[in-house]
Motif scaffolding. Structure first.
Motif, PDB file in Angstrom:
ATOM      1  N   GLU A 256      26.402  34.432  50.587  1.00  0.00           N
ATOM      2  CA  GLU A 256      25.074  33.911  51.115  1.00  0.00           C
ATOM      3  C   GLU A 256      24.339  35.087  51.408  1.00  0.00           C
ATOM      4  OE1 GLU A 256      25.610  31.765  54.604  1.00  0.00           O
ATOM      5  OE2 GLU A 256      26.627  33.440  55.758  1.00  0.00           O
ATOM      6  N   LEU A 314      31.175  28.181  49.015  1.00  0.00           N
ATOM      7  CA  LEU A 314      29.349  27.645  49.431  1.00  0.00           C
ATOM      8  C   LEU A 314      28.905  29.158  49.016  1.00  0.00           C
ATOM      9  CD1 LEU A 314      27.372  26.490  50.707  1.00  0.00           C
ATOM     10  CD2 LEU A 314      27.928  27.467  52.990  1.00  0.00           C
ATOM     11  N   ARG A 316      24.961  30.140  48.930  1.00  0.00           N
ATOM     12  CA  ARG A 316      23.590  29.690  49.198  1.00  0.00           C
ATOM     13  C   ARG A 316      22.888  30.854  49.568  1.00  0.00           C
ATOM     14  NH1 ARG A 316      25.653  27.353  55.280  1.00  0.00           N
ATOM     15  NH2 ARG A 316      26.143  29.212  56.246  1.00  0.00           N
ATOM     16  N   ARG A 338      29.776  23.899  46.927  1.00  0.00           N
ATOM     17  CA  ARG A 338      28.146  23.586  47.229  1.00  0.00           C
ATOM     18  C   ARG A 338      27.406  24.784  46.686  1.00  0.00           C
ATOM     19  NH1 ARG A 338      26.317  22.576  52.238  1.00  0.00           N
ATOM     20  NH2 ARG A 338      24.653  21.159  51.390  1.00  0.00           N
ATOM     21  N   VAL A 340      23.652  26.051  46.919  1.00  0.00           N
ATOM     22  CA  VAL A 340      22.451  25.512  47.758  1.00  0.00           C
ATOM     23  C   VAL A 340      21.404  26.665  47.897  1.00  0.00           C
ATOM     24  CG1 VAL A 340      21.894  24.384  49.606  1.00  0.00           C
ATOM     25  CG2 VAL A 340      24.104  24.072  48.692  1.00  0.00           C
ATOM     26  N   HIS A 341      20.443  26.302  47.542  1.00  0.00           N
ATOM     27  CA  HIS A 341      19.113  27.167  47.772  1.00  0.00           C
ATOM     28  C   HIS A 341      19.121  28.528  47.247  1.00  0.00           C
ATOM     29  CE1 HIS A 341      15.932  28.962  50.237  1.00  0.00           C
ATOM     30  NE2 HIS A 341      15.200  27.610  49.952  1.00  0.00           N
ATOM     31  N   GLU A 372      22.482  21.894  44.961  1.00  0.00           N
ATOM     32  CA  GLU A 372      21.131  21.240  45.742  1.00  0.00           C
ATOM     33  C   GLU A 372      20.201  22.335  46.032  1.00  0.00           C
ATOM     34  OE1 GLU A 372      20.373  18.900  49.631  1.00  0.00           O
ATOM     35  OE2 GLU A 372      22.536  19.091  49.270  1.00  0.00           O
ATOM     36  N   ASN A 373      18.984  22.031  45.810  1.00  0.00           N
ATOM     37  CA  ASN A 373      17.711  22.790  46.363  1.00  0.00           C
ATOM     38  C   ASN A 373      17.626  23.891  45.824  1.00  0.00           C
ATOM     39  OD1 ASN A 373      16.328  23.986  49.434  1.00  0.00           O
ATOM     40  ND2 ASN A 373      15.261  22.711  47.698  1.00  0.00           N
ATOM     41  N   ASN A 374      18.049  24.543  44.246  1.00  0.00           N
ATOM     42  CA  ASN A 374      17.833  25.585  43.948  1.00  0.00           C
ATOM     43  C   ASN A 374      16.684  25.619  42.944  1.00  0.00           C
ATOM     44  OD1 ASN A 374      20.783  26.611  44.403  1.00  0.00           O
ATOM     45  ND2 ASN A 374      21.064  24.872  43.385  1.00  0.00           N
ATOM     46  N   ASN A 397      16.602  19.802  42.848  1.00  0.00           N
ATOM     47  CA  ASN A 397      16.349  21.186  42.534  1.00  0.00           C
ATOM     48  C   ASN A 397      14.931  21.284  41.752  1.00  0.00           C
ATOM     49  OD1 ASN A 397      19.021  22.672  42.854  1.00  0.00           O
ATOM     50  ND2 ASN A 397      19.598  20.268  41.901  1.00  0.00           N
TER      51      ASN A 397
END
Length: 643
Positions: A256, A314, A316, A338, A340-341, A372-374, A397
């Motif tokens: 991250e 994860l 992110r 996951r 994410v972003h 999600e949300n990339n 996304n």
């Protein structure tokens, strides 16, 4: 225990804040579950190879930047001793001892599903001038050429020309070439108007920057680093998927808040390892690579591929760009993860090579993965889910300015693609079945077809355990409450071709009754039905009149505007758009795909939440097509993503 690392430290020191280590890798040989390695700013030219893993999600090993500091891990070394050969071409002679047992300039780029170039070799090495990647010349004659190359590689049906770096006012291309003998590696560079002895010239040396050579190094957190310049190999699903950063068949990593760029192939790997197969088709040519891929799944199961041991990573809040193949790649080891972003861009846009494993995010066997949300733009392909995507959800996304936005291939479902904005000219490539497309904005072309010459595994719900194997017959998809813009006229930019090819709105009972009446018996059943309802179309779209609840809205349009680190969706919404009367989509309404017979639900088995829209607002009693719950008539600007 907290260990500290500084470029002014010493590996013989205690590793305290006042007496830090010199290298991150030295700390990585000592750190154990529960320890933290904090790194001061500066450039660390090393391969961090963690010896140990953490004990649990609550007891990981953490590698992190000191607050306010900017540590950089590079797989490259500086080369300063350049001598002029002729004109703007210079050379530097490097002893092979500099590379150890791995010389990227003697290692061609190759592997299963690697395609081009074929008339010359591209190597794992690279040369950077002031941080910008140069191009490998195909010959000494090519090295002296200043102009852009003619031609280009066929990339997903589109001719792709190298977007070569322009580092000064002239339209020139910066190229390098290597010659390797038993003792030395000679790097030639055409630097044009630059004197390389006065610029920062770096060459790839290491295959990885942060990657354990041993499997099973679980529960590691990596945060706050800039990481670049790895000479990592091509990563098809049948290979040992080594990347610039990777988990190597482990569980529970958190990657991250990093800035990752300039990996020769893949920036992050959450994929398989070598014992389950390593480019066996390329090495032996005994049978088609698809068979090796199927074998890899069963070898993976014997090697411990299950939720309790592998995956659940994860990834992110990273920025990932300028990599030759992928931002994130994985086969099997990606399960239950996951993503994410993340901001992902300029992936495989250099076009020095091409193979069929290239995308911003390229995953095989993405069981219960959430993407999600990339924000994904300016790539050859945004997200590619390939083989055994089951329980996968692609949600909220932003895709734009890609050659293609999204591809799903040879999967039986269930997969859910919801509340996304996809605005590239080629929006969806659907070579699978059992996918639900719900509440998306779809801007461009959509293609679909069946694949009957391969049989892929499908699994028990929320498990790696194989339930059965079947080909892709096509259909079995759900398309509800989408907004289609049809920006590319004259192409299959709607659901009509799919509806004409497959039966529409059949119940499972109707389907099986018709199939049995056709007498297919033990042969292939007919194409599976599709369910297409309540979609809104721009005026230029052509949809099937039998579609339930379809609405046409002349003047409907959407585009992306970026302002610094914020992205806005600019929409023109006519009054006719609000004639739509969408029905709620639930796990119960979606049912189950024919083969896996698993529900469209969350990885933990709870029902999908399709009440929440792209930006977190709740949908009310009146549902609108597309990813936004609240719109108004006319032009409007809505912030949908930010760094």
């Amino acid at each position: 225990m907290i260990y500290y690392v500084s470029t002014s430290g010493n590996d013989k020191a205690l590793g305290t804040k006042d007496a830090p280590f010199r290298t991150i890798n030295h700390a990585a040989q000592i750190a154990r579950a529960g320890d933290t390695v904090r790194v001061f700013g500066g450039v660390y030219r090393e391969w961090v190879n963690p010896k140990n893993g953490g004990g649990s999600p609550e007891n990981p090993i953490v590698y992190e930047a000191m607050e306010g500091e900017h540590p950089v891990i590079k797989g490259s070394e500086i080369v300063e001793s350049w001598e002029r050969v002729e004109g703007s071409v210079w050379k530097s002679v490097l002893p092979n001892a500099m590379f150890g047992t791995f010389n990227p300039y003697a290692t061609p780029l190759s592997g299963d599903w690697f395609c081009t170039p074929t008339e010359y070799q591209v190597h794992l090495g690279d040369v950077y001038i002031n941080g910008v990647s140069m191009y490998e010349a195909s010959s000494m004659e090519d090295l002296y050429t200043a102009e852009r190359r003619e031609g280009g590689f066929q990339c997903y049906g589109k001719k792709s020309f190298p977007e070569e770096p322009i580092l000064n006012a002239e339209n020139t291309v910066y190229r390098w070439l290597a010659e390797v003998d038993a003792e030395n590696t000679v790097i030639y560079g055409n630097f044009h108007g630059y004197d390389p002895n006065k610029e920062l010239i770096e060459v790839n040396v290491r295959k990885c920057c942060f990657y354990p050579t041993q499997t099973g190094r679980d529960y590691i957190t990596l945060r706050g680093f800039e990481i670049c310049h790895a000479a990592c190999p091509f990563t098809p699903p049948t290979a040992d998927q080594v990347a610039m950063v990777g988990c190597n068949w482990s569980r529970g990593w958190v990657i991250e808040n990093n800035h990752l760029h300039d990996a020769k192939c893949s920036a992050i790997s959450i994929g398989k390892e070598g014992s389950t197969g390593d480019n066996d088709y390329t090495k032996y040519h005994r049978k088609h690579s698809h068979y090796y891929q199927t074998e890899a799944v069963f070898r993976g199961l014997r090697a411990g591929w299950c939720k309790e041991k592998i995956g659940s990573h994860l990834i992110r809040n990273n920025v990932i760009h300028d990599c030759g193949q992928n931002a994130v790649v994985g086969h099997m080891g990606c399960a239950f993860s996951r993503i994410v972003h993340n901001h992902i861009y300029s992936i495989a846009t250099k076009h020095e090579f091409f193979g069929y494993e290239i995308a911003g995010i390229k995953l095989h066997a993405a069981i219960d993965v959430v993407i999600e949300n990339n924000c994904i733009h300016d790539t050859t392909l945004g997200v590619w889910l390939d083989w055994q995507a089951q329980g996968t959800r692609v949600t909220k996304n932003l895709f734009y300015d890609n050659i293609r936005d999204f591809m799903i291939e040879v999967a039986h479902g269930p997969c859910t693609v919801d509340n996304n904005v996809m605005l590239s000219a080629q929006t969806i490539e659907n070579v699978a079945q059992g996918t639900a497309f719900i509440h998306n904005i779809l801007g461009g072309n959509m293609h679909h077809f069946a694949i009957m010459d391969r049989q892929m595994p499908y699994h028990l719900p929320h498990s790696t355990e194989v339930l059965g194997i079947a080909p892709i017959f096509g259909g079995d998809d759900r398309m509800f409450n989408n907004l289609l813009l049809c920006k590319e006229s004259g192409s299959p930019i709607n659901f009509k071709p799919m509806q004409l090819q497959y039966e529409t709105n059949l119940t499972p009972q109707d389907y099986y009754s018709k199939a049995m009446a056709g007498g297919y018996g033990h042969g292939n059943p007919p194409a599976l039905p599709v369910w297409v309802e309540d979609n809104a179309y721009a005026k230029s779209c052509d949809y099937l009149e039998l579609e339930r609840g379809a609405v046409t809205a002349e003047g409907l349009d959407a585009r992306i505007e970026r302002k610094a680190n914020e992205w806005f969706l600019v929409m023109d919404v006519p009054q006719a758009f609000f004639d739509a009367k969408c029905q709620p989509v639930t796990t119960e309404r979606l049912g189950a795909p024919v083969y896996a017979e698993a529900p469209y639900d969350n990885p933990d088995g709870t029902p999908l939440d399709l009440v929440t829209d792209l930006i977190g607002d709740k949908r009310g009693e009146i549902l609108l097509p597309g990813p936004l719950a609240h719109l108004k008539v006319g032009k409007q600007t809505i912030k949908i993503w930010e760094i």
